[in-house]
Design an enzyme around this catalytic site. Structure first.
Site, short mmCIF file in Angstrom:
data_model
loop_
_atom_site.label_atom_id
_atom_site.label_comp_id
_atom_site.label_asym_id
_atom_site.label_seq_id
_atom_site.Cartn_x
_atom_site.Cartn_y
_atom_site.Cartn_z
N LYS A 83 0.83 -1.15 0.31
CA LYS A 83 0.01 0.17 0.01
C LYS A 83 1.01 1.26 -0.22
O LYS A 83 2.81 1.07 0.63
CB LYS A 83 -1.32 -0.42 1.53
CG LYS A 83 -0.40 0.32 2.36
CD LYS A 83 -1.31 0.58 3.68
CE LYS A 83 -0.15 0.69 4.82
NZ LYS A 83 0.77 2.03 4.80
N ASP A 211 -2.23 -1.84 11.21
CA ASP A 211 -2.81 -1.19 9.12
C ASP A 211 -3.46 -3.21 8.99
O ASP A 211 -3.81 -2.75 7.41
CB ASP A 211 -1.93 -0.78 8.82
CG ASP A 211 -0.36 -1.19 8.87
OD1 ASP A 211 0.13 -2.60 9.23
OD2 ASP A 211 -0.30 -1.12 7.78
#
Length: 255
Positions: A83, A211
């Site tokens: 990401k 996350d």
């Protein structure tokens, strides 16, 4: 159908070829879903999908069929993606040592390769084999091993060998360890038909890292808190060209 050790070694080489293809291909999201399961390949008739990918890889169609068989029975391979943080702002340091932040998490087509093979008659629960980018630390503390043991505490899982080929740079905020851990949860759930809902997978993932739940669905989100509070957003960077530049600097998430 029996695969001896020689075939297993050849198959692992094939899996690495698949990873190379995926890393260079714009169709990485569709490749895995297009590989047939063994039940689709019950005859020796030409299979269009097998022919398509065997020609790309310059290998025989039989290896595609071995891949399909192992996908269904004793093996699975997946490709955890990285990401990027868009507009990352660290707003404050918390008393517990973490940092509050405002950012947008956005998935990008940069991948590791993660493979799980059931280890027949093994005297261990899981064993990690690493290749690619060097990973520091004890393999037993690796997030993919912790993900396996997290589910094994609640579900009956067979012993497995885990092959992790690291391609995503570490220490760059790309979520590399979190992605591997979350994809491990997803893969074990599918491979062993555990029936864990997406919401519960996210709960397991949150126990591995702030996350990690992002990588259960990999949809763009506005992230706050310590990167663990997600707010869905509509963002599509399709059609844009993305260059990821990683200098020779390691930035510790904790520090």
């Amino acid at each position: 159908m029996h695969l001896d050790n020689d075939y297993r070694e050849k198959y692992y080489g094939f899996a690495k070829k698949v990873f190379t293809l995926i890393a260079k291909s714009s169709s990485y999201l569709t490749f895995y879903s297009l590989i047939p399961t063994y039940s689709d390949c019950v005859t020796e008739d030409t299979c269009t999908r097998c022919e398509k990918y065997s020609s790309k890889l310059d290998i025989s169609r039989s290896f595609i069929r071995i891949f399909a068989y192992r996908k269904k029975r004793r093996h699975m391979i997946t490709f955890p993606n990285a990401k990027i943080n868009i507009g990352l702002q660290v707003t404050e340091r918390r008393p517990d040592g973490y940092h509050n932040l405002d950012t947008v998490f956005y998935p990008i087509p940069l991948h590791d390769a993660l493979e799980v093979i059931v280890a027949k008659d093994a005297n261990y629960d899981c064993r990690l084999h690493l290749s690619g980018v060097e990973v520091a630390g004890d393999p037993d503390s690796n997030l993919v091993v912790r993900a396996y043991r997290l589910l094994a505490a609640d579900y009956t899982l067979p012993p497995v060998d885990i092959y992790l080929h690291k391609h995503i740079p570490t220490g760059a905020g790309l979520g590399v360890g979190s992605a591997d851990a979350s994809y491990m949860l997803r893969m074990l759930n599918e491979m062993f038909s555990l029936g864990i809902s997406t919401e519960n997978l996210e709960s397991y993932a949150a126990r591995l890292g702030a996350d990690c739940p992002f990588f259960i669905t990999c949809n763009p989100v506005y992230a706050t808190g310590i990167g663990n509070e997600f707010h869905p957003i509509t963002l599509n960077l399709g059609g844009w060209h993305l260059d990821v530049v990683k200098p020779d600097v390691f930035v510790s998430t904790k520090e």
